[in-house]
Design an enzyme around this catalytic site. Structure first.
Site, PDB file in Angstrom:
ATOM      1  N   LYS A  15       0.838  -1.210   0.000  1.00 48.59           N
ATOM      2  CA  LYS A  15       0.000   0.000   0.000  1.00 48.59           C
ATOM      3  C   LYS A  15       0.872   1.258   0.000  1.00 48.59           C
ATOM      4  CE  LYS A  15      -2.152  -1.129   3.846  1.00 48.59           C
ATOM      5  NZ  LYS A  15      -1.438  -2.382   4.203  1.00 48.59           N
ATOM      6  N   ARG A  88     -10.190   0.594   8.409  1.00 46.09           N
ATOM      7  CA  ARG A  88      -9.675  -0.730   8.708  1.00 46.09           C
ATOM      8  C   ARG A  88     -10.693  -1.579   9.465  1.00 46.09           C
ATOM      9  NH1 ARG A  88      -3.827   0.369   8.764  1.00 46.09           N
ATOM     10  NH2 ARG A  88      -2.719  -1.534   9.223  1.00 46.09           N
ATOM     11  N   ARG A 156      11.112  -0.593  11.288  1.00 40.18           N
ATOM     12  CA  ARG A 156       9.988  -0.197  12.142  1.00 40.18           C
ATOM     13  C   ARG A 156       9.892  -1.144  13.337  1.00 40.18           C
ATOM     14  NH1 ARG A 156       4.794   0.605   8.339  1.00 40.18           N
ATOM     15  NH2 ARG A 156       3.831  -0.649   9.965  1.00 40.18           N
ATOM     16  N   ARG A 167      -0.529  -8.649  13.506  1.00 40.74           N
ATOM     17  CA  ARG A 167      -1.116  -7.678  12.564  1.00 40.74           C
ATOM     18  C   ARG A 167      -1.916  -8.404  11.494  1.00 40.74           C
ATOM     19  NH1 ARG A 167       4.229  -4.680  11.116  1.00 40.74           N
ATOM     20  NH2 ARG A 167       3.024  -3.686   9.462  1.00 40.74           N
TER      21      ARG A 167
HETATM   22  P1  AP5 Z   1       4.827  -1.589   1.963  1.00 40.48           P
HETATM   23  O1  AP5 Z   1       4.479  -0.864   0.729  1.00 40.48           O
HETATM   24  O2  AP5 Z   1       5.582  -0.836   3.018  1.00 40.48           O
HETATM   25  O3  AP5 Z   1       3.542  -2.331   2.546  1.00 40.48           O
HETATM   26  P2  AP5 Z   1       2.233  -1.752   3.244  1.00 40.48           P
HETATM   27  O4  AP5 Z   1       1.072  -2.434   2.618  1.00 40.48           O
HETATM   28  O5  AP5 Z   1       2.245  -0.257   3.256  1.00 40.48           O
HETATM   29  O6  AP5 Z   1       2.463  -2.366   4.677  1.00 40.48           O
HETATM   30  P3  AP5 Z   1       2.399  -1.752   6.143  1.00 40.48           P
HETATM   31  O7  AP5 Z   1       3.123  -2.743   7.023  1.00 40.48           O
HETATM   32  O8  AP5 Z   1       2.884  -0.333   6.211  1.00 40.48           O
HETATM   33  O9  AP5 Z   1       0.894  -1.810   6.396  1.00 40.48           O
HETATM   34  P4  AP5 Z   1       0.169  -1.874   7.703  1.00 40.48           P
HETATM   35  O10 AP5 Z   1      -1.186  -1.762   7.185  1.00 40.48           O
HETATM   36  O11 AP5 Z   1       0.440  -3.011   8.610  1.00 40.48           O
HETATM   37  O12 AP5 Z   1       0.830  -0.655   8.524  1.00 40.48           O
HETATM   38  P5  AP5 Z   1       0.313   0.775   8.899  1.00 40.48           P
HETATM   39  O13 AP5 Z   1       1.477   1.657   8.928  1.00 40.48           O
HETATM   40  O14 AP5 Z   1      -0.882   1.161   8.106  1.00 40.48           O
HETATM   41  O15 AP5 Z   1       5.696  -2.890   1.542  1.00 40.48           O
HETATM   42  C1  AP5 Z   1       6.241  -3.763   2.518  1.00 40.48           C
HETATM   43  C2  AP5 Z   1       7.661  -4.233   2.086  1.00 40.48           C
HETATM   44  O16 AP5 Z   1       7.555  -5.050   0.927  1.00 40.48           O
HETATM   45  C3  AP5 Z   1       8.599  -3.086   1.710  1.00 40.48           C
HETATM   46  O17 AP5 Z   1       9.896  -3.401   2.183  1.00 40.48           O
HETATM   47  C4  AP5 Z   1       8.594  -3.044   0.193  1.00 40.48           C
HETATM   48  O18 AP5 Z   1       9.825  -2.592  -0.325  1.00 40.48           O
HETATM   49  C5  AP5 Z   1       8.339  -4.510  -0.136  1.00 40.48           C
HETATM   50  N1  AP5 Z   1       7.487  -4.632  -1.315  1.00 40.48           N
HETATM   51  C6  AP5 Z   1       6.360  -3.970  -1.547  1.00 40.48           C
HETATM   52  N2  AP5 Z   1       5.804  -4.346  -2.724  1.00 40.48           N
HETATM   53  C7  AP5 Z   1       6.608  -5.295  -3.228  1.00 40.48           C
HETATM   54  C8  AP5 Z   1       6.560  -6.084  -4.394  1.00 40.48           C
HETATM   55  N3  AP5 Z   1       5.573  -5.986  -5.291  1.00 40.48           N
HETATM   56  N4  AP5 Z   1       7.537  -6.981  -4.584  1.00 40.48           N
HETATM   57  C9  AP5 Z   1       8.506  -7.101  -3.678  1.00 40.48           C
HETATM   58  N5  AP5 Z   1       8.621  -6.382  -2.527  1.00 40.48           N
HETATM   59  C10 AP5 Z   1       7.673  -5.479  -2.306  1.00 40.48           C
HETATM   60  O19 AP5 Z   1      -0.236   0.524  10.382  1.00 40.48           O
HETATM   61  C11 AP5 Z   1       0.638   0.260  11.480  1.00 40.48           C
HETATM   62  C12 AP5 Z   1      -0.175   0.157  12.757  1.00 40.48           C
HETATM   63  O20 AP5 Z   1      -0.842   1.406  13.021  1.00 40.48           O
HETATM   64  C13 AP5 Z   1      -1.296  -0.886  12.763  1.00 40.48           C
HETATM   65  O21 AP5 Z   1      -0.821  -2.170  13.093  1.00 40.48           O
HETATM   66  C14 AP5 Z   1      -2.257  -0.308  13.808  1.00 40.48           C
HETATM   67  O22 AP5 Z   1      -1.803  -0.560  15.118  1.00 40.48           O
HETATM   68  C15 AP5 Z   1      -2.158   1.203  13.560  1.00 40.48           C
HETATM   69  N6  AP5 Z   1      -3.165   1.699  12.608  1.00 40.48           N
HETATM   70  C16 AP5 Z   1      -2.924   2.296  11.397  1.00 40.48           C
HETATM   71  N7  AP5 Z   1      -4.077   2.637  10.788  1.00 40.48           N
HETATM   72  C17 AP5 Z   1      -5.078   2.248  11.625  1.00 40.48           C
HETATM   73  C18 AP5 Z   1      -6.499   2.298  11.540  1.00 40.48           C
HETATM   74  N8  AP5 Z   1      -7.139   2.814  10.469  1.00 40.48           N
HETATM   75  N9  AP5 Z   1      -7.222   1.789  12.580  1.00 40.48           N
HETATM   76  C19 AP5 Z   1      -6.612   1.262  13.657  1.00 40.48           C
HETATM   77  N10 AP5 Z   1      -5.269   1.166  13.792  1.00 40.48           N
HETATM   78  C20 AP5 Z   1      -4.502   1.657  12.786  1.00 40.48           C
END
Ligand code: AP5
Length: 210
Positions: A15, A88, A156, A167
């Protein structure tokens, strides 16, 4: 072109990676609740303190806390947005709708759990500009340094295997029901996020019509 877009998908689906390119191509801001919460945490605000234990354990932060920051941010966006990591839960989606936000498209980036764990555990992030890398799939040009701004890259705190499993569990229980929710509203498209970044982006380009 679709201008009010939700990117839906499990942790590590890509994402954030795709959002960085989409926001440039589509001229809409990237709104990531994960980034907003991490920022609040690093500044030691009341919200950051309240969110910290949930984030560290891999649980979702309570709806009321997250809804508040999103409402404030969306109120200032008149030309569309790309929501990453929000909504979410069904309650968050209902809140978004009750705020009067008319979403144009929801895209699910679909990737299997075993691929996700490998991606997340290998992820490196820039604490300064938010650029994202991967130790093997997408390494920076100079080891440990951000290509864009030269700062030291970090892992992170929640990118370890134990927390990632939590997660993923939270995603399957609380977020996956949104797939049906948006499908019933006729807004959902699905792309296969397991291939290369370029392949994922080409699919996004097609479904978002830009
Ligand atoms: P990346 O693009 O970073 O993946 P992502 O989908 O953004 O993953 P996140 O871990 O950031 O998502 P998340 O939803 O858990 O975290 P968030 O910050 O929202 O890619 C991941 C890796 O793969 C990278 O190293 C990249 O280089 C590699 N990659 C990507 N695409 C690739 C491909 N095609 N091929 C190969 N490699 C690839 O949330 C964190 C925390 O915040 C949550 O756990 C929760 O506690 C809280 N939170 C956030 N939003 C909410 C909400 N709305 N409600 C409640 N709690 C929330």
């Amino acid at each position: 072109m679709k201008k009010r877009v939700i990117l839906l998908g499990p942790p590590g689906a890509g994402k954030g990676t795709h959002a960085k390119s989409l926001t440039v191509a589509m001229h809409i801001p990237h709104i990531s609740t994960g980034d907003m919460l991490r920022d609040a945490r690093s500044r030691g605000t009341e919200l950051g303190k309240q969110a910290d234990s949930y984030m560290s354990s891999g649980a979702l932060v309570p709806d009321a806390l997250v809804n508040g920051i999103v409402a404030e941010r969306l109120a200032s966006e008149t030309n569309g947005y790309l929501l990453d990591g929000y909504p979410r839960t069904i309650a968050q989606a209902e809140y978004l709708s009750a705020c009067g936000e008319k979403i144009d498209a929801v895209v699910l980036i679909d990737v299997a759990d075993d691929v996700l764990i490998e991606r997340i555990v290998g992820r490196l992030s820039c604490p300064n500009c938010g650029a994202v890398y991967h130790r093997t799939n997408m390494p920076p040009k100079v080891s440990g340094k951000c290509d864009a701004c030269g700062k030291d890259l970090v892992q992170r705190a929640d990118d370890n295997e134990v927390t990632v499993r939590q997660r993923l569990e939270a995603y399957h229980k609380q977020t996956q029901p949104l797939v049906d929710y948006y499908d019933k509203l006729g807004l959902l498209s699905k792309i296969d996020g397991a291939g290369s970044v370029e392949d994922g982006f080409a699919q996004l380009k097609k479904v978002l019509e830009f």
